[in-house]
Design an enzyme around this catalytic site. Structure first.
Site, PDB file in Angstrom:
ATOM      1  N   ILE A   1       1.002  -1.191  -0.010  1.00  0.00           N
ATOM      2  CA  ILE A   1      -0.050  -0.079  -0.084  1.00  0.00           C
ATOM      3  C   ILE A   1       0.987   1.180   0.028  1.00  0.00           C
ATOM      4  CG2 ILE A   1      -0.182   0.108   2.615  1.00  0.00           C
ATOM      5  CD1 ILE A   1      -3.209   0.891   1.988  1.00  0.00           C
TER       6      ILE A   1
ATOM      7  N   TYR B   1      -2.851   1.349  12.135  1.00  0.00           N
ATOM      8  CA  TYR B   1      -3.716   0.028  11.533  1.00  0.00           C
ATOM      9  C   TYR B   1      -4.343  -0.269  12.982  1.00  0.00           C
ATOM     10  CZ  TYR B   1      -0.279  -0.411   7.953  1.00  0.00           C
ATOM     11  OH  TYR B   1       0.435  -0.053   6.590  1.00  0.00           O
TER      12      TYR B   1
END
Lengths: 235, 235
Positions: B161, B207
């Site tokens: 990503i 996250y």
């Protein structure tokens, strides 16, 4: 196709005289192993093996796979293009040459002969016996393609590798993992990866002996259950 | 199909009076973001983004992807069934309604409006500009299905990503990861997983805020290069 006679038993490898008994009887008990592609008819065995793995890892509370979910997902594409299972079988006799598995167009089974010190007493022979006579399922490996953006090509990720308790410590885990590595090389893939628990020193030593690097700095992140479901809402 | 007029600019979200200037001018600079499926024509941009990622991670010595290897592997199957790339694009204006990307049968693009404190000065606008007018490629995510034997169903693994430097710290990483999570839920997949470096505290905090668990005990094992190639020999 007419049934072919089984191949002759293997000739014992010559050893230095000091280790060969006077009558030249092979030492130990040869165990024939075969790695082949799983078929839909293997699903009941695969399901039982995954359950045994969950028991071994004390994770039965996470076990929710069913035979029908495995059937639906594991056989919906060409082998090696998506989720792929190799079945490990063993026999005290050579595998029959006329086994239908020998004619799978996607994968020629790999047969190895293991020398076992003692004969194996398999308490679950009846549960795990195969279609081929004298053959029993001893384990499996499930893997699928992953992709390295840096290499610009795929590899294989090994999700699970499992050998039933009575067949452990015989090199059969290496037979399974080697079969995946060999297939990766055949397809010009760049990597084979898997994960190991950091306290499992025996496994780490075994993987290093197979040539693997252990990457110390990376941690797995996982979004699952309710934490995942919220992303389904239109947020 | 006839070209449709672009949609009207978005109505600013009502805010508490104390933060709204007297003339009701929107605060900051709206940045329109769009997540869409990559097409073969995106490969030159994807290749440059992967190279930037290698530079950022100081891993250019591992970078050997070429445009042709990416073209060969990333577009050979139905999206989401194998390696899949979402492209992140941004624009200071609403995305054109008649963009061909709006008619992709496999994925309807996700558009979000980000409020940016300052206008973005993009030094690489020319290199990364898109087919649609006023639109530029800002990042990508590459993911593919993985499989949980315990759940008995697939998930997605996010391999990479990446958001270009000048577009960072605006929530665009979350936009990309959320799009993957949303697609996983839509397909009734059980997990989204990825890895993070253990010293990257900012990423780990981010996250966790997104709902992810960090699994502390697992280590990645990798067989690659010469250590892998030896398995191609008939051993």
């Amino acid at each position: 196709m007419a049934a072919a006679a089984p191949p002759p038993p293997p000739t014992p490898t010559p050893s230095p005289p000091s280790t060969v008994p006077a009558d030249s009887t092979p030492i130990g008990h040869p165990l024939f192993s075969r790695v082949r592609l799983a078929a839909l008819s293997d699903v009941p065995h695969i399901h039982k093996l995954i359950h045994q793995m969950a028991v071994f890892e004390r994770l039965t509370h996470l076990f929710s796979a069913t035979e029908s979910s495995l059937s639906a997902y594991l056989f919906s594409s060409t082998p090696f293009q998506s989720f792929t299972v190799f079945i490990l079988e063993v026999s005290t006799k050579p595998f029959p040459e006329n086994s239908p598995h020998n004619y799978n167009p996607n994968y020629a089974p790999v047969v190895r002969i293991i020398n076992s010190d003692l004969p194996v007493d398999d308490p679950e022979w009846e549960v795990f016996k195969s279609e081929d006579e004298n053959v029993v399922v001893a384990g499996f490996v499930l893997f699928f393609p992953n992709f390295s953006t840096f290499l610009g090509k795929p590899g294989f990720y090994v999700e699970d590798i499992f050998v039933r308790e009575c067949y452990r410590r015989k090199g059969l885990g290496k037979v399974l993992l080697s079969a995946v590595a060999k297939q990766a090389v055949k397809m010009d893939y760049g990597r084979v990866e898997w994960v190991v628990l950091d306290w499992n020193e025996n496994a780490i030593r075994f993987y290093k002996e197979m040539g693997a690097q252990i990457l110390p700095e990376w941690r797995i992140c996982r979004l699952t259950g309710k934490s995942l479901e919220v992303y389904g809402d239109d947020i």
